[in-house]
Design a protein around this motif. Structure first.
Motif: not given
Length: 171
Positions: A140-146, A150-152, A155-158
């Motif tokens: 149910l929770l995203p993995s570390k890689a996911e 998502q953070e990447w 940051s690209i969107a910002a």
């Protein structure tokens, strides 16, 4: 054939109907071959499962399942004929079951005998249940890689929003 039909339409009508019946059967079989080819390709691309039977064998299996009216008891057998899904990740298993369900649903309903349409629905429901069972195994929770991805993306969107705002400010 058209000239024969015009000369003696009553005598030749039987041949005409047989020809039409053959053409319809050919079209149905050709569409099942296209479904089998699409299923085999999608299983390899999306579920990382290389189907063991080639396209003609897979088409025959789909036709057999429809003509004999395989029900929910045969869902696992049908998937086992395609390949072994046990070693696959839960996401790939879910996709494989979903693709098989889509292929079975896309088969022309005329292939199923009218008294076997209820078993068709049962088979589709069982394939859907298997897909849901594989999906329930996903975390149910995203993995570390996911989370990192998502953070990447954020940051690209910002950064792109900041550049757009800067461009608007210059205009």
């Amino acid at each position: 054939m058209g000239a024969d039909l015009r000369r003696d339409p009553e005598r030749r009508m039987g041949r005409y109907w047989l020809t039409m019946s053959d053409a319809k059967a050919f079209t149905v079989v050709r569409s099942v071959f296209e479904l089998a080819e699409t299923l085999r390709r999608d299983l390899a691309d999306q579920a990382a499962l290389v189907a063991q039977p080639d396209v003609p064998e897979l088409a025959v299996q789909l036709l057999t399942a429809a003509e004999t009216g395989w029900g929910k008891a045969k869902a696992a057998t049908l998937m086992a004929q395609l390949g072994d899904v046990k070693p696959l990740r839960a996401e790939a298993r879910c996709k494989a079951w979903s693709l098989l369900r889509s292929a079975m649903e896309a088969l022309p309903a005329t292939l199923w005998a009218t008294d076997k349409l209820a078993t068709r629905r049962e088979l589709l429901d069982e394939l859907q249940r298997q897909a849901h069972a594989a999906h329930s195994e996903l975390p149910l929770l995203p993995s570390k890689a996911e989370r990192r991805e998502q953070e990447w993306r954020d940051s690209i969107a910002a950064r792109s929003r900041g550049e757009r705002d800067a461009m608007r400010g210059r205009q």
